[in-house]
Design an enzyme around this catalytic site. Structure first.
Site, PDB file in Angstrom:
ATOM      1  N   TYR A  31       0.843  -1.190   0.000  1.00  0.00           N
ATOM      2  CA  TYR A  31       0.000   0.000   0.000  1.00  0.00           C
ATOM      3  C   TYR A  31       0.879   1.242   0.000  1.00  0.00           C
ATOM      4  O   TYR A  31       1.613   1.506   0.954  1.00  0.00           O
ATOM      5  CB  TYR A  31      -0.905  -0.017   1.226  1.00  0.00           C
ATOM      6  CG  TYR A  31      -2.168   0.813   1.090  1.00  0.00           C
ATOM      7  CD1 TYR A  31      -2.392   1.634   0.000  1.00  0.00           C
ATOM      8  CD2 TYR A  31      -3.152   0.745   2.069  1.00  0.00           C
ATOM      9  CE1 TYR A  31      -3.551   2.373  -0.116  1.00  0.00           C
ATOM     10  CE2 TYR A  31      -4.325   1.483   1.971  1.00  0.00           C
ATOM     11  CZ  TYR A  31      -4.520   2.296   0.875  1.00  0.00           C
ATOM     12  OH  TYR A  31      -5.679   3.032   0.770  1.00  0.00           O
TER      13      TYR A  31
ATOM     14  N   LYS B 299      -0.943  -0.992  -4.424  1.00  0.00           N
ATOM     15  CA  LYS B 299      -2.136  -0.157  -4.312  1.00  0.00           C
ATOM     16  C   LYS B 299      -1.697   1.267  -4.016  1.00  0.00           C
ATOM     17  O   LYS B 299      -0.974   1.505  -3.049  1.00  0.00           O
ATOM     18  CB  LYS B 299      -3.051  -0.684  -3.204  1.00  0.00           C
ATOM     19  CG  LYS B 299      -4.328   0.129  -3.039  1.00  0.00           C
ATOM     20  CD  LYS B 299      -5.224  -0.472  -1.969  1.00  0.00           C
ATOM     21  CE  LYS B 299      -6.515   0.329  -1.837  1.00  0.00           C
ATOM     22  NZ  LYS B 299      -7.413  -0.238  -0.820  1.00  0.00           N
TER      23      LYS B 299
END
EC number: 4.2.1.41
Length: 311
Positions: free
Chosen positions: A138, A163
């Site tokens: 992330y 992400k």
């Protein structure tokens, strides 16, 4: 548990952690939340992550949420958990996730500390290498990976995706051009529908949809229009739904979480407008603003799978 080394595509659902007024996890409400997402055909479920108030869960609550998700999803779509924060706790949650045989986990940023690239590499490496589960990195806040750092982490086959919740499009271009299909690319920006038209040409084929928790048919309609090049529908949904809701989201800190619960409560899902500190619930004024928007939206775009009555 799937051994496929491939990140999810399409729309990802991020269930909330429903708390009752005694500040306890409402297990039945969580089950209904997940069922609602699956009914609308979302392609993956991410449990106990940001929208699930990952930061405030006890170990027992974390395990309970995974157990409910496993039973409810029942292999229909990939199931990912959230791990991160304190490294010791992240490793513990990674091990729990592996023991429960989910498909993978989303690695959230380390707690507070801003490390150099070497430190970030060691943080992600420790978690990724601790299990055989798929791992999605992330990119946000205090964990922004440069291309060379990401290159090193790709030595581990467990790393299947990145992400982005940071929004540095210059960096996104660099990363997607350099690594291309070696990774799955997920848009994790707040209210990701706002930015998805800019992310799609770079190769981002997955995004997390906050509004899918209460109007998933709109998420589907938007994504279908985006993928087919139906710009008129994209623009219409922007005007009627996405931009008005996003305007409310920006009015309060923590609304990325609490506004989801408000929306769910408005459409009649069994989720109270309750969150855990330091997140605060949506104010009554903003709640009513969202209610007005959703009333108009559901009148113009009624869902096909169920009747929703705004309350």
């Amino acid at each position: 548990m799937s051994k496929s080394r491939k990140a999810p595509i399409g729309i990802s659902g991020f269930p909330v952690a429903p708390f009752n007024h005694q500040n306890e996890l409402d297990q039945e409400a969580l089950k209904k939340n997940i069922e609602f997402l699956l009914e609308e055909g979302l392609e993956s479920i991410f449990i106990a992550c940001g929208a699930g108030e990952f930061h405030s869960l006890s170990k027992k609550e974390y395990e309970t949420m995974i157990d409910i998700a496993l039973t409810t999803v029942n292999g229909q779509v990939p199931l990912y958990t959230g791990v991160g924060g304190n490294l010791s706790e992240a490793l513990e949650k990674a091990k729990i996730s592996e023991q429960k045989k989910v498909d993978g986990y989303l690695i959230l940023p380390p707690y507070l500390i801003e490390g150099e690239q070497e430190g970030l590499y060691e943080y992600y490496k420790a978690i990724v290498s601790s299990t055989d589960l798929n791992a999605i990195l992330y990119q946000r806040n205090n964990a922004i990976l440069k291309a060379d750092t990401l290159e090193g982490l790709l030595d581990y086959e467990q790393v299947v995706g990145l992400k982005d919740g940071h929004g540095d499009m210059e960096l996104n271009v660099e990363l997607t051009q350099r690594f291309g299909s070696r990774l799955g690319w997920l848009n994790g920006m707040p209210m990701a529908e706002v930015t998805m038209p800019a992310y799609k040409p770079l190769g981002f084929d997955c995004y997390s949809s906050a509004i899918s928790n209460y109007i998933p048919h709109i998420s589907r309609m938007f994504n279908d229009a985006l993928q087919s090049g139906d710009q008129d529908t994209v623009n219409e949904i922007y005007e009627d739904v996405i931009l008005p809701i996003n305007d409310i989201r920006r009015k309060g800190k923590g609304y990325a979480i609490s506004l989801i619960k408000a929306g769910m409560n408005i459409v009649g899902l069994p989720v109270e407008n309750t969150v855990r500190a330091p997140v605060a619930p949506v104010t009554s004024e903003h709640y009513e603003e969202l209610k007005v928007i959703l009333t108009k939206v559901l009148d113009k775009y009624p869902p096909k799978t169920r009747i929703i009555n705004v309350k």
